[in-house]
Design an enzyme around this catalytic site. Sequence first.
Site, mmCIF file in Angstrom:
data_model
loop_
_atom_site.group_PDB
_atom_site.id
_atom_site.type_symbol
_atom_site.label_atom_id
_atom_site.label_comp_id
_atom_site.label_asym_id
_atom_site.label_seq_id
_atom_site.Cartn_x
_atom_site.Cartn_y
_atom_site.Cartn_z
ATOM 1 N N SER A 136 0.294 -4.388 -6.090
ATOM 2 C CA SER A 136 -0.957 -4.871 -6.679
ATOM 3 C C SER A 136 -0.895 -4.768 -8.197
ATOM 4 O O SER A 136 -0.632 -3.697 -8.746
ATOM 5 C CB SER A 136 -2.143 -4.056 -6.153
ATOM 6 O OG SER A 136 -2.303 -4.264 -4.774
ATOM 7 N N GLU A 151 -3.111 -2.359 -12.957
ATOM 8 C CA GLU A 151 -2.828 -1.261 -12.050
ATOM 9 C C GLU A 151 -1.360 -0.873 -12.163
ATOM 10 O O GLU A 151 -1.003 0.300 -12.088
ATOM 11 C CB GLU A 151 -3.158 -1.645 -10.600
ATOM 12 C CG GLU A 151 -2.927 -0.516 -9.614
ATOM 13 C CD GLU A 151 -3.446 -0.842 -8.227
ATOM 14 O OE1 GLU A 151 -2.824 -0.369 -7.250
ATOM 15 O OE2 GLU A 151 -4.470 -1.545 -8.097
ATOM 16 N N ARG A 165 -7.246 5.073 -8.624
ATOM 17 C CA ARG A 165 -5.902 4.909 -9.187
ATOM 18 C C ARG A 165 -5.689 5.757 -10.448
ATOM 19 O O ARG A 165 -5.012 5.345 -11.387
ATOM 20 C CB ARG A 165 -5.609 3.434 -9.482
ATOM 21 C CG ARG A 165 -5.724 2.517 -8.274
ATOM 22 C CD ARG A 165 -4.701 2.857 -7.201
ATOM 23 N NE ARG A 165 -4.914 2.021 -6.027
ATOM 24 C CZ ARG A 165 -5.621 2.381 -4.955
ATOM 25 N NH1 ARG A 165 -6.194 3.583 -4.905
ATOM 26 N NH2 ARG A 165 -5.770 1.568 -3.938
#
Length: 296
Positions: A219, A289, A170
Amino acid sequence: MKPDEISVRGKLKADAPLAKLVWFKSGGHADWLFEPADVDDLTAFLSQLDDDVPVMGLGLGSNLIIRDGGVEGVVVKLPKAFAQVEQVDEVTLKAGGGAHGVLISSTARDAGIGGMEFLRSIPGTLGGFVRMNGGAYGRETCEILTEAQIVRRDGTLETWSNDQLGYSYRHSDLPEGAIVVSATLQGHPEKPEVIQAEMDRIQESREASQPVRTKTGGSTFKNPEGGSAWKFVDEAGCRGLRKGGAQVSEKHTNFLINTGDATSADIEDLGDEVRERVKKHSGQELEWEIKRVGRR
């Protein structure tokens, strides 16, 4: 120059509301919202813009909290002109930075290109996938991306290779303020019916396990090494936890949802409380995230 002193061919709006453009449906206004007509319009605008004016790209706003005080500087949103997807060869696509994951994966299917099915399950645009190394169902953008065309904050148009982007989980090394205008993706030959079957499997799994029909941001926390964020959240007793109009999803505990009238502060504060509870319960430090931007 200040934004309103620059001549553009696209749309430039002052004090632009952003809540309707993000999945959480909360947050303040952008000082300026710019939708460039094309790459030349974007490079010309950024090259003339005062260096001290912040610039941020905005895709579908699915992995983003816009804080209630709004966003300083210019928010760049790529319009439909940047959402085209074309086949380069038998295993390669070139897509604009504003192209949705569903469109890219469907185009790949029709062309008999496998390996891009996972993009269907990520509610975002290619620009966000490139910047965040977007991934799902065991695959990541870095596995299919060969190069990306970006416009840097100073208006310079550059092509960056996969290696230059410095991908990790990420994360990419894409410069601050840079806008992804297109990228080249490479898969492998596959029968369209096999690709469709995998896309169906992914969609069914997503529908069954995630609160996809709510105001959410995807998420919330990165999965820690060797574990799943949702398990740490659940074990800390946070399932259904509320703060104002924000709630930890009962369906999937790594999702926060806006139950109707949540402020961005409600959502971010709830996320921070979850992190504190998890840390106290298991010692695990969960990392955000979801990107949080703007003035509180």
